[in-house]
Write a protein that holds these residues in place. Structure first.
Motif, PDB file in Angstrom:
ATOM      1  N   ILE A 188       0.825  -1.202   0.000  1.00 27.74           N
ATOM      2  CA  ILE A 188       0.000   0.000   0.000  1.00 27.74           C
ATOM      3  C   ILE A 188       0.865   1.261   0.000  1.00 27.74           C
ATOM      4  N   ALA A 189       2.015   1.217   0.665  1.00 24.14           N
ATOM      5  CA  ALA A 189       2.892   2.390   0.672  1.00 24.14           C
ATOM      6  C   ALA A 189       3.418   2.696  -0.714  1.00 24.14           C
ATOM      7  N   GLY A 190       3.754   1.664  -1.457  1.00 27.38           N
ATOM      8  CA  GLY A 190       4.215   1.881  -2.818  1.00 27.38           C
ATOM      9  C   GLY A 190       3.132   2.450  -3.712  1.00 27.38           C
ATOM     10  N   ARG A 191       1.901   2.005  -3.507  1.00 26.79           N
ATOM     11  CA  ARG A 191       0.794   2.529  -4.302  1.00 26.79           C
ATOM     12  C   ARG A 191       0.493   3.983  -3.947  1.00 26.79           C
ATOM     13  N   LEU A 227       0.058  -0.770  12.088  1.00 25.13           N
ATOM     14  CA  LEU A 227       0.911   0.374  12.404  1.00 25.13           C
ATOM     15  C   LEU A 227       2.182   0.353  11.560  1.00 25.13           C
ATOM     16  N   THR A 228       2.653  -0.821  11.208  1.00 22.31           N
ATOM     17  CA  THR A 228       3.813  -0.911  10.312  1.00 22.31           C
ATOM     18  C   THR A 228       3.486  -0.347   8.945  1.00 22.31           C
ATOM     19  N   GLU A 229       2.294  -0.668   8.425  1.00 23.68           N
ATOM     20  CA  GLU A 229       1.894  -0.123   7.124  1.00 23.68           C
ATOM     21  C   GLU A 229       1.726   1.391   7.194  1.00 23.68           C
ATOM     22  N   LEU A 230       1.177   1.883   8.316  1.00 23.13           N
ATOM     23  CA  LEU A 230       1.054   3.335   8.475  1.00 23.13           C
ATOM     24  C   LEU A 230       2.431   3.979   8.483  1.00 23.13           C
ATOM     25  N   ARG A 231       3.366   3.369   9.166  1.00 27.35           N
ATOM     26  CA  ARG A 231       4.742   3.893   9.184  1.00 27.35           C
ATOM     27  C   ARG A 231       5.339   3.887   7.775  1.00 27.35           C
ATOM     28  N   GLN A 232       5.096   2.845   7.015  1.00 27.73           N
ATOM     29  CA  GLN A 232       5.624   2.767   5.651  1.00 27.73           C
ATOM     30  C   GLN A 232       5.006   3.845   4.763  1.00 27.73           C
ATOM     31  N   ILE A 233       3.729   4.120   4.941  1.00 22.19           N
ATOM     32  CA  ILE A 233       3.089   5.203   4.192  1.00 22.19           C
ATOM     33  C   ILE A 233       3.699   6.544   4.580  1.00 22.19           C
ATOM     34  N   ALA A 234       3.898   6.743   5.878  1.00 25.33           N
ATOM     35  CA  ALA A 234       4.521   7.989   6.337  1.00 25.33           C
ATOM     36  C   ALA A 234       5.906   8.163   5.736  1.00 25.33           C
ATOM     37  N   GLU A 235       6.685   7.091   5.682  1.00 27.12           N
ATOM     38  CA  GLU A 235       8.022   7.158   5.089  1.00 27.12           C
ATOM     39  C   GLU A 235       7.950   7.493   3.608  1.00 27.12           C
TER      40      GLU A 235
END
Length: 280
Positions: A188-191, A227-235
């Motif tokens: 999801i972060a990549g998208r 929360l890991t996915e949220l962190r990846q989106i933030a990054e």
């Protein structure tokens, strides 16, 4: 990344009042987010409005009751953008975005709004079946109805992330391009990064975008982000210029210690969006 490529003057705001609440828990929880942001940013919050008993009624009564506080919030954002400051904001409910996002769109028409939410929030007064003001929160700035607080947010600059509880009317709007939808799922972060495409970002977080139980919030919609996915989106977002962050729908836990611990967990995930001068 900590948004370190850009010079940032952070300004912290805490909207403490009532805005479409059907319980008092977000008004009780938002101070913990404001306190945690203050600790990490090293700035004191300006507090807008004050808690009142939730009305738990239809959108028009709720909007009328919140109008003066929302006007004050819009004026605060006008001041911040005129000063060149970057708003970091603890909200009670998503409905406060009726006042913040039109100001963002006016001052930063180059920025995309990344709206993380389990719901689309693009209903109108004519389409809503719940009558909940928060369900109209993104539709107002997009110009789908006249909230009295302005509009100006374009469809091409609106990215809805993590939504999975979407009404049929909202599905129709999305199919017609009212917003870009990025549902939960792999990478999801990549998208999100591909949709942002390097543009400046204003990020709105409704805590119910997360998997239920990670932090206290009102709605429990399974299939949410970790929360890991949220962190990846933030990054991923922090590679761009971050022109603001607002956090809504965080509710008080059963104990003050639980509320504070949940606020820390949430801000740990969002830490990449905070300026490099953060002390965390």
């Amino acid at each position: 990344m900590n948004n370190s490529t850009f010079t940032v003057t952070p300004a912290l705001t805490h909207f403490a009042g009532r805005a479409g609440d059907h319980n008092n828990r977000a008004m009780a929880g938002s101070p913990a987010i404001a306190e945690e942001l203050a600790r990490r940013l090293g700035v004191d919050p300006v507090v807008i409005s004050q808690p009142e008993q939730a009305l738990a009624t239809g959108w028009q009564v709720e909007l009328d009751a919140a109008r003066s506080a929302l006007c004050a919030m819009g004026a605060r954002y006008e001041q911040l953008f005129n000063q060149g400051a970057v708003p970091f904001t603890a909200l009670s409910r998503c409905a406060v975005s009726l006042a913040t996002l039109p100001v963002v769109a006016r001052h930063r028409p180059d920025a995309v709004v990344v709206w993380l939410d389990a719901h689309a929030d693009i209903n109108t007064p004519d389409s809503t079946t719940s009558g909940y003001l928060g369900g109209l929160a993104l539709a107002g700035p997009l110009g789908k109805w006249d909230s009295g607080f302005g509009q100006g947010l374009s469809a091409s600059n609106t990215i809805l992330v993590g939504a999975r509880d979407i009404d049929p009317f909202e599905q129709q709007l999305i199919a017609r391009g009212a917003v870009t939808l990025i549902p939960p799922g792999p990478d999801i972060a990549g998208r999100v990064s591909a949709a942002v495409a390097g543009r400046p970002v204003y990020l709105h977080l409704d805590c119910d975008v997360l998997e239920p139980g990670l932090v206290p919030t009102d709605y429990s919609v399974t299939g949410g982000l970790s929360l890991t996915e949220l962190r990846q989106i933030a990054e991923a977002v922090a590679i761009s210029e971050v022109v603001g962050l607002e956090i809504a729908e965080f509710e008080a836990d059963t104990t003050p210690e639980g509320t504070q611990a949940a606020a820390r967990r949430l801000l740990d995930a969002l830490q990449p969006l905070l300026p490099i001068m953060s002390s965390a």
